[in-house]
Design a protein around this motif. Structure first.
Motif, PDB file in Angstrom:
ATOM      1  N   GLY A   5       0.832  -1.186   0.000  1.00 53.01           N
ATOM      2  CA  GLY A   5       0.000   0.000   0.000  1.00 53.01           C
ATOM      3  C   GLY A   5       0.870   1.240   0.000  1.00 53.01           C
ATOM      4  N   TRP A   6       0.229   2.381   0.061  1.00 56.85           N
ATOM      5  CA  TRP A   6       0.978   3.635   0.105  1.00 56.85           C
ATOM      6  C   TRP A   6       0.123   4.684   0.797  1.00 56.85           C
ATOM      7  CZ3 TRP A   6      -0.699   8.133  -2.309  1.00 56.85           C
ATOM      8  CH2 TRP A   6      -1.744   7.979  -3.204  1.00 56.85           C
ATOM      9  N   PHE A   7       0.776   5.736   1.266  1.00 56.77           N
ATOM     10  CA  PHE A   7       0.065   6.887   1.804  1.00 56.77           C
ATOM     11  C   PHE A   7       0.808   8.150   1.407  1.00 56.77           C
ATOM     12  CE2 PHE A   7       3.145   6.319   5.185  1.00 56.77           C
ATOM     13  CZ  PHE A   7       3.451   7.613   5.551  1.00 56.77           C
ATOM     14  N   GLU A   8       0.083   9.242   1.425  1.00 54.73           N
ATOM     15  CA  GLU A   8       0.648  10.543   1.077  1.00 54.73           C
ATOM     16  C   GLU A   8      -0.013  11.599   1.952  1.00 54.73           C
ATOM     17  OE1 GLU A   8       1.074  13.446  -2.840  1.00 54.73           O
ATOM     18  OE2 GLU A   8      -0.045  11.588  -2.979  1.00 54.73           O
ATOM     19  N   LEU A   9       0.785  12.523   2.469  1.00 55.73           N
ATOM     20  CA  LEU A   9       0.281  13.664   3.233  1.00 55.73           C
ATOM     21  C   LEU A   9       0.612  14.940   2.465  1.00 55.73           C
ATOM     22  CD1 LEU A   9       1.544  12.624   6.774  1.00 55.73           C
ATOM     23  CD2 LEU A   9      -0.757  12.337   5.840  1.00 55.73           C
ATOM     24  N   HIS A  20       4.326  17.512  -0.341  1.00 51.87           N
ATOM     25  CA  HIS A  20       3.761  16.183  -0.190  1.00 51.87           C
ATOM     26  C   HIS A  20       4.879  15.293   0.352  1.00 51.87           C
ATOM     27  CE1 HIS A  20       0.679  16.880  -3.617  1.00 51.87           C
ATOM     28  NE2 HIS A  20       1.227  18.019  -3.283  1.00 51.87           N
ATOM     29  N   GLY A  22       5.429  10.940   1.470  1.00 49.13           N
ATOM     30  CA  GLY A  22       4.728   9.671   1.432  1.00 49.13           C
ATOM     31  C   GLY A  22       5.642   8.476   1.501  1.00 49.13           C
ATOM     32  N   TYR A  23       5.003   7.314   1.558  1.00 50.04           N
ATOM     33  CA  TYR A  23       5.686   6.031   1.661  1.00 50.04           C
ATOM     34  C   TYR A  23       4.843   4.986   0.935  1.00 50.04           C
ATOM     35  CZ  TYR A  23       7.233   1.614   3.701  1.00 50.04           C
ATOM     36  OH  TYR A  23       7.686   0.328   3.863  1.00 50.04           O
ATOM     37  N   GLY A  24       5.507   4.047   0.289  1.00 52.26           N
ATOM     38  CA  GLY A  24       4.812   2.948  -0.355  1.00 52.26           C
ATOM     39  C   GLY A  24       5.610   1.669  -0.241  1.00 52.26           C
TER      40      GLY A  24
END
Length: 89
Positions: A5-9, A20, A22-24
């Motif tokens: 998965g991944w997320f972004e702020l 931005h 993030g991590y994936g």
């Protein structure tokens, strides 16, 4: 089959400057991999700084770090620094 998965702020520093981070990650089930060279693990981190020159045109810089593990090969590590310019219409 895999797990990942991944997320972004996103954060707006000013009305025209934003960032931005993030991590994936992608971690396939290694029992499903049979061929040398297939990716058995992949992850990345990134951060950027974007400036909106106009409503339609932006420029920015992004730095990312990537780690990839392959079946039967040496792992790959990369740090990237990329410039972006985008015109949206």
């Amino acid at each position: 089959r895999d797990v990942g998965g991944w997320f972004e702020l996103w954060y707006d520093w000013t009305p025209t400057l934003h960032s931005h981070v993030g991590y994936g990650v992608d971690d396939p089930n290694n029992h499903d991999l049979a061929t040398v060279g297939q990716r058995s693990y992949n992850q990345f981190y990134f951060g950027n700084l974007i400036y909106d020159l106009t409503k339609n045109f932006l420029i920015g810089m992004e730095v990312s770090s990537w780690k990839t593990i392959y079946v039967g090969q040496l792992p790959g590590d990369s740090v990237r620094c990329e410039f972006v310019a985008k015109y949206g219409f």
